[in-house]
Design a protein around this motif. Sequence first.
Motif, PDB file in Angstrom:
ATOM      1  N   ARG A 132       0.783  -0.712  -0.136  1.00 38.47           N
ATOM      2  CA  ARG A 132       0.371   0.045   0.065  1.00 38.47           C
ATOM      3  C   ARG A 132       1.169   1.137   0.095  1.00 38.47           C
ATOM      4  O   ARG A 132       1.522   1.353   0.884  1.00 38.47           O
ATOM      5  CB  ARG A 132      -1.021   0.116   1.146  1.00 38.47           C
ATOM      6  N   ASP A 133       0.761   2.362  -0.978  1.00 40.37           N
ATOM      7  CA  ASP A 133       1.269   3.716  -1.131  1.00 40.37           C
ATOM      8  C   ASP A 133       0.825   4.436   0.799  1.00 40.37           C
ATOM      9  O   ASP A 133      -0.278   4.493   0.791  1.00 40.37           O
ATOM     10  CB  ASP A 133       0.642   4.579  -2.086  1.00 40.37           C
ATOM     11  N   VAL A 134       2.346   4.461   1.021  1.00 47.03           N
ATOM     12  CA  VAL A 134       2.082   5.729   2.524  1.00 47.03           C
ATOM     13  C   VAL A 134       2.109   7.178   2.034  1.00 47.03           C
ATOM     14  O   VAL A 134       3.612   7.080   0.916  1.00 47.03           O
ATOM     15  CB  VAL A 134       3.053   4.696   3.278  1.00 47.03           C
ATOM     16  N   THR A 135       1.656   7.994   1.937  1.00 45.20           N
ATOM     17  CA  THR A 135       1.948   9.662   1.741  1.00 45.20           C
ATOM     18  C   THR A 135       2.224   9.719   3.319  1.00 45.20           C
ATOM     19  O   THR A 135       1.916  10.571   4.081  1.00 45.20           O
ATOM     20  CB  THR A 135       0.990   9.858   0.841  1.00 45.20           C
ATOM     21  N   SER A 136       3.609  11.110   3.198  1.00 44.25           N
ATOM     22  CA  SER A 136       3.850  11.425   4.234  1.00 44.25           C
ATOM     23  C   SER A 136       4.301  13.451   3.345  1.00 44.25           C
ATOM     24  O   SER A 136       4.585  13.595   2.823  1.00 44.25           O
ATOM     25  CB  SER A 136       4.438  11.374   4.545  1.00 44.25           C
ATOM     26  N   TRP A 137       3.331  14.006   4.859  1.00 43.71           N
ATOM     27  CA  TRP A 137       4.174  15.867   4.136  1.00 43.71           C
ATOM     28  C   TRP A 137       3.525  16.064   5.979  1.00 43.71           C
ATOM     29  O   TRP A 137       2.972  15.426   6.666  1.00 43.71           O
ATOM     30  CB  TRP A 137       2.289  15.993   3.164  1.00 43.71           C
ATOM     31  N   VAL A 138       3.235  17.553   5.947  1.00 46.43           N
ATOM     32  CA  VAL A 138       3.263  18.420   7.156  1.00 46.43           C
ATOM     33  C   VAL A 138       2.683  19.454   6.776  1.00 46.43           C
ATOM     34  O   VAL A 138       2.402  19.946   5.992  1.00 46.43           O
ATOM     35  CB  VAL A 138       4.738  18.862   7.574  1.00 46.43           C
ATOM     36  N   SER A 139       1.248  19.330   8.159  1.00 42.79           N
ATOM     37  CA  SER A 139       0.148  19.995   7.867  1.00 42.79           C
ATOM     38  C   SER A 139       0.541  21.151   9.315  1.00 42.79           C
ATOM     39  O   SER A 139       1.045  20.902   9.799  1.00 42.79           O
ATOM     40  CB  SER A 139      -1.035  19.109   8.311  1.00 42.79           C
ATOM     41  N   VAL A 140      -0.499  22.417   8.833  1.00 40.38           N
ATOM     42  CA  VAL A 140      -0.754  23.247   9.612  1.00 40.38           C
ATOM     43  C   VAL A 140      -1.558  23.228  10.786  1.00 40.38           C
ATOM     44  O   VAL A 140      -2.912  23.027  10.197  1.00 40.38           O
ATOM     45  CB  VAL A 140      -0.532  24.482   9.123  1.00 40.38           C
ATOM     46  N   CYS A 141      -1.459  23.566  12.122  1.00 37.62           N
ATOM     47  CA  CYS A 141      -2.417  23.071  13.386  1.00 37.62           C
ATOM     48  C   CYS A 141      -2.484  24.527  13.870  1.00 37.62           C
ATOM     49  O   CYS A 141      -0.946  25.202  14.050  1.00 37.62           O
ATOM     50  CB  CYS A 141      -2.400  21.479  13.917  1.00 37.62           C
ATOM     51  N   PRO A 142      -3.222  24.972  14.731  1.00 42.31           N
ATOM     52  CA  PRO A 142      -3.226  25.801  15.456  1.00 42.31           C
ATOM     53  C   PRO A 142      -1.993  26.048  16.301  1.00 42.31           C
ATOM     54  O   PRO A 142      -1.762  27.115  17.042  1.00 42.31           O
ATOM     55  CB  PRO A 142      -4.920  26.016  16.323  1.00 42.31           C
ATOM     56  N   GLY A 143      -1.892  24.830  16.830  1.00 46.09           N
ATOM     57  CA  GLY A 143      -1.073  24.581  17.961  1.00 46.09           C
ATOM     58  C   GLY A 143       0.007  24.300  16.918  1.00 46.09           C
ATOM     59  O   GLY A 143       1.516  24.482  17.875  1.00 46.09           O
ATOM     60  N   GLY A 144       0.218  24.370  15.898  1.00 49.14           N
ATOM     61  CA  GLY A 144       1.538  24.826  15.402  1.00 49.14           C
ATOM     62  C   GLY A 144       2.211  23.594  14.117  1.00 49.14           C
ATOM     63  O   GLY A 144       1.303  22.702  13.255  1.00 49.14           O
ATOM     64  N   LEU A 145       2.893  22.494  14.262  1.00 51.17           N
ATOM     65  CA  LEU A 145       2.984  21.671  12.767  1.00 51.17           C
ATOM     66  C   LEU A 145       3.019  20.500  13.438  1.00 51.17           C
ATOM     67  O   LEU A 145       3.027  20.468  14.625  1.00 51.17           O
ATOM     68  CB  LEU A 145       4.925  21.586  11.939  1.00 51.17           C
TER      69      LEU A 145
ATOM     70  N   VAL B  40      -5.601  18.831  17.403  1.00 52.32           N
ATOM     71  CA  VAL B  40      -4.778  18.704  15.606  1.00 52.32           C
ATOM     72  C   VAL B  40      -5.918  18.864  15.309  1.00 52.32           C
ATOM     73  O   VAL B  40      -5.765  18.724  13.886  1.00 52.32           O
ATOM     74  CB  VAL B  40      -3.856  17.931  15.902  1.00 52.32           C
ATOM     75  N   LEU B  41      -6.600  17.676  15.361  1.00 52.21           N
ATOM     76  CA  LEU B  41      -8.388  17.860  14.729  1.00 52.21           C
ATOM     77  C   LEU B  41      -8.990  18.958  14.883  1.00 52.21           C
ATOM     78  O   LEU B  41      -9.476  18.609  15.760  1.00 52.21           O
ATOM     79  CB  LEU B  41      -8.656  16.590  14.397  1.00 52.21           C
ATOM     80  N   GLN B  42      -9.580  19.598  13.671  1.00 46.02           N
ATOM     81  CA  GLN B  42     -10.452  20.579  14.143  1.00 46.02           C
ATOM     82  C   GLN B  42     -12.074  20.418  13.400  1.00 46.02           C
ATOM     83  O   GLN B  42     -12.835  21.323  13.528  1.00 46.02           O
ATOM     84  CB  GLN B  42      -9.822  21.860  13.772  1.00 46.02           C
ATOM     85  N   ILE B  43     -12.524  19.195  13.818  1.00 42.26           N
ATOM     86  CA  ILE B  43     -13.567  18.333  13.842  1.00 42.26           C
ATOM     87  C   ILE B  43     -13.811  17.629  14.910  1.00 42.26           C
ATOM     88  O   ILE B  43     -13.021  16.929  15.564  1.00 42.26           O
ATOM     89  CB  ILE B  43     -13.877  18.147  11.997  1.00 42.26           C
ATOM     90  N   PRO B  44     -15.288  17.091  14.809  1.00 39.18           N
ATOM     91  CA  PRO B  44     -15.416  16.449  16.066  1.00 39.18           C
ATOM     92  C   PRO B  44     -15.364  15.091  15.689  1.00 39.18           C
ATOM     93  O   PRO B  44     -15.505  14.726  14.516  1.00 39.18           O
ATOM     94  CB  PRO B  44     -16.935  16.353  16.098  1.00 39.18           C
ATOM     95  N   LEU B  45     -14.934  14.125  16.282  1.00 37.68           N
ATOM     96  CA  LEU B  45     -14.700  12.409  15.773  1.00 37.68           C
ATOM     97  C   LEU B  45     -16.381  11.944  16.138  1.00 37.68           C
ATOM     98  O   LEU B  45     -16.858  12.368  16.611  1.00 37.68           O
ATOM     99  CB  LEU B  45     -13.469  12.089  17.492  1.00 37.68           C
ATOM    100  N   GLU B  46     -16.130  10.912  15.146  1.00 39.73           N
ATOM    101  CA  GLU B  46     -17.579  10.124  15.180  1.00 39.73           C
ATOM    102  C   GLU B  46     -18.471  10.347  14.852  1.00 39.73           C
ATOM    103  O   GLU B  46     -19.833  10.434  15.484  1.00 39.73           O
ATOM    104  CB  GLU B  46     -17.377   9.259  16.613  1.00 39.73           C
ATOM    105  N   GLU B  47     -18.362  11.537  13.876  1.00 40.17           N
ATOM    106  CA  GLU B  47     -19.382  12.466  14.089  1.00 40.17           C
ATOM    107  C   GLU B  47     -19.401  12.065  11.967  1.00 40.17           C
ATOM    108  O   GLU B  47     -18.480  13.268  11.732  1.00 40.17           O
ATOM    109  CB  GLU B  47     -19.986  13.560  14.422  1.00 40.17           C
TER     110      GLU B  47
ATOM    111  N   VAL C 118      -4.999  19.022   8.125  1.00 38.71           N
ATOM    112  CA  VAL C 118      -4.749  17.412   8.549  1.00 38.71           C
ATOM    113  C   VAL C 118      -5.983  16.977   7.057  1.00 38.71           C
ATOM    114  O   VAL C 118      -5.709  15.761   6.144  1.00 38.71           O
ATOM    115  CB  VAL C 118      -4.422  17.259   9.144  1.00 38.71           C
ATOM    116  N   ILE C 119      -6.610  17.021   7.803  1.00 35.75           N
ATOM    117  CA  ILE C 119      -7.971  16.095   6.779  1.00 35.75           C
ATOM    118  C   ILE C 119      -8.561  16.882   5.517  1.00 35.75           C
ATOM    119  O   ILE C 119      -8.462  15.815   4.434  1.00 35.75           O
ATOM    120  CB  ILE C 119      -9.885  16.428   7.194  1.00 35.75           C
ATOM    121  N   GLU C 120      -7.739  18.325   5.185  1.00 35.15           N
ATOM    122  CA  GLU C 120      -8.526  18.315   3.423  1.00 35.15           C
ATOM    123  C   GLU C 120      -6.792  17.296   2.981  1.00 35.15           C
ATOM    124  O   GLU C 120      -7.293  16.706   1.689  1.00 35.15           O
ATOM    125  CB  GLU C 120      -7.834  20.428   3.254  1.00 35.15           C
TER     126      GLU C 120
END
Length: 382
Positions: A16-29, A96-103, A116-118
């Motif tokens: 399986r391909d694995v893709t890696s990157w750095v994302s911006v969150c309110p608390g940092g990278l 880190v995730l700016q959306i609620p989980l499990e919804e 991150v999600i985008e």
Amino acid sequence: MKTVQPPGGKSDAARRDVTSWVSVCPGGLWQVQRKWTVERKKGFVTPVLGSVCKVRVHCKGSPEKDPPAQQSDQSVESTSPSAVQATSYPRTPEAVLQIPLEEWVQVRVGEGQCDVIEACLDGMKAEEMCEFQVMPFNKDSTPKISGSSSQSEDQDASKGECTSYQYILELHSFTPGKESWEMTSGEKWTWVKSHKERGGQRFGKGDMWGASDSYCRAMKLLITLTERRNGKKDSKNDDKEEQGHTEASSLAAIEESKEGHSKELEAATEQDHVPTEDEYTGLKADLHSNLSLCQLKLNQPAKARASSLNATQLDPASTKAWYRLGQASLLVGELQDARQAFEKVLEIQPNSASARQALKQVNMKEKEVDNKLGQRLSKMFT
């Protein structure tokens, strides 16, 4: 994004391909890695800029302190982008995730509600899911996705090693959007201005990383307007006579149908709006200046210096840009440049008390440097 292949020893079907990157969150990278855990769907239709995606995130590892889950029953079945609104949630530095989980929630690609999600949605197809892992970014570390759904890496953050979290992202459906090359100049211009406005809102709430991300998004899209603007200018120069005839015909047609089609004409003009040279340069200068302030707040003086320098070149009359250039230059030790920048502020705005105070700081710093140099020379000759 950087694509990484897993170690050998597995069949092609199991790889399986694995893709890696750095994302911006309110608390940092944060470092993110995404991998496909199921067979990919066929087709080429994926979310693009403006697509409203109905998504749900499941936590696989240690739970993250996200905002409380909120009920969201809104569906994303409509094929009209304007018929569906993205769900708005307050961004918080603790998550880190700016959306609620499990919804099930709606996220519009390009708005940067959760980078991150985008980024995970890039290349996904409807009814697909993927696994992703996040951990605080450390340029000297190479995080890996664990094979265990419950395994966490609780290690000393001071050593550059810290906890990682694992999630599963489901993409239920999404509305159509447009790639940047498919947009009209007016659509791009609208997106650029919305990014700038969102950056200002985030800055006001103390979300420096989010504000910086919004200004960068605006800058990247604004640059794509250059070719269209230049192309339009070339077309005008090459076909002056034809254009004059076309404009005359258009004006006549507009005058004849002014009452019946005023709204349609106004909408068409806005959609095909090409910014003037002053509009383009002014907005670009503002973005560089605003970005430099964010970078100063984030303790990135070298980047702030580069951004503010670009702003002063685009708008030499901007006292904000010159002042931020002076601040950044002072922080990196470029005292002569700092002095010139603050003096430029006083040249434009002679009553600036902040610039005068900043010049006093430059004088004090120069004296400190001279004293240290004198002490070193004294030691060399004694």
